[in-house]
Design a protein around this motif. Sequence first.
Motif, PDB file in Angstrom:
ATOM      1  N   ARG A  49       0.344  -0.837   0.393  1.00 38.45           N
ATOM      2  CA  ARG A  49       0.158  -0.200   0.498  1.00 38.45           C
ATOM      3  C   ARG A  49       1.611   1.455  -0.035  1.00 38.45           C
ATOM      4  N   GLU A  50       1.644   1.241   0.937  1.00 37.88           N
ATOM      5  CA  GLU A  50       2.914   2.346   0.763  1.00 37.88           C
ATOM      6  C   GLU A  50       4.087   2.625  -0.539  1.00 37.88           C
ATOM      7  N   LEU A  51       4.163   1.607  -1.091  1.00 32.97           N
ATOM      8  CA  LEU A  51       4.315   1.611  -2.718  1.00 32.97           C
ATOM      9  C   LEU A  51       3.720   2.321  -3.121  1.00 32.97           C
ATOM     10  N   VAL A  52       2.099   1.674  -3.300  1.00 31.26           N
ATOM     11  CA  VAL A  52       1.228   2.226  -4.134  1.00 31.26           C
ATOM     12  C   VAL A  52       1.143   3.786  -3.703  1.00 31.26           C
ATOM     13  N   ASP A  53       1.910   4.385  -2.877  1.00 28.51           N
ATOM     14  CA  ASP A  53       1.362   5.584  -2.479  1.00 28.51           C
ATOM     15  C   ASP A  53       1.718   6.469  -3.133  1.00 28.51           C
ATOM     16  N   ILE A  54       3.216   5.665  -3.295  1.00 24.12           N
ATOM     17  CA  ILE A  54       4.238   6.354  -3.991  1.00 24.12           C
ATOM     18  C   ILE A  54       4.402   6.264  -5.548  1.00 24.12           C
ATOM     19  N   GLY A  55       4.074   5.294  -6.042  1.00 19.25           N
ATOM     20  CA  GLY A  55       3.587   5.205  -7.483  1.00 19.25           C
ATOM     21  C   GLY A  55       4.663   4.054  -7.597  1.00 19.25           C
ATOM     22  N   LEU A  56       4.541   3.217  -6.855  1.00 22.90           N
ATOM     23  CA  LEU A  56       5.623   2.153  -6.727  1.00 22.90           C
ATOM     24  C   LEU A  56       5.071   0.722  -7.196  1.00 22.90           C
ATOM     25  N   SER A  57       5.433   0.004  -7.704  1.00 21.06           N
ATOM     26  CA  SER A  57       5.464  -1.797  -6.987  1.00 21.06           C
ATOM     27  C   SER A  57       6.170  -2.159  -7.173  1.00 21.06           C
ATOM     28  N   ARG A  58       6.643  -3.536  -6.196  1.00 24.65           N
ATOM     29  CA  ARG A  58       7.337  -4.453  -5.727  1.00 24.65           C
ATOM     30  C   ARG A  58       8.835  -4.729  -6.573  1.00 24.65           C
ATOM     31  N   GLY A  59       7.396  -4.802  -7.951  1.00 24.58           N
ATOM     32  CA  GLY A  59       8.675  -5.218  -9.049  1.00 24.58           C
ATOM     33  C   GLY A  59       9.384  -3.836  -9.748  1.00 24.58           C
ATOM     34  N   ASP A  60       9.687  -2.538  -9.426  1.00 22.63           N
ATOM     35  CA  ASP A  60      10.132  -1.358  -9.258  1.00 22.63           C
ATOM     36  C   ASP A  60      11.543  -1.109  -8.389  1.00 22.63           C
TER      37      ASP A  60
END
Length: 71
Positions: A49-60
Amino acid sequence: MTFQNLYLSHPLHRIVEVYWRLRSEIAENCRTRAVYNQTFAELSAMSDRELVDIGLSRGDIGQISAEAANM
């Protein structure tokens, strides 16, 4: 012959020069890798969720870490 001319013509001069250049490159690689590792660890510790909030995914995470370290 001056000391500097004697030093520059000494056969070990080239070896010493190569040693210091390699040592410098290794130190720089260690600093770069430390930045990569720190960025990777910090992003990996974030929730999805935190990654999505900053526009990232785990793959990035790997790519972003490499960019941060200028790799």
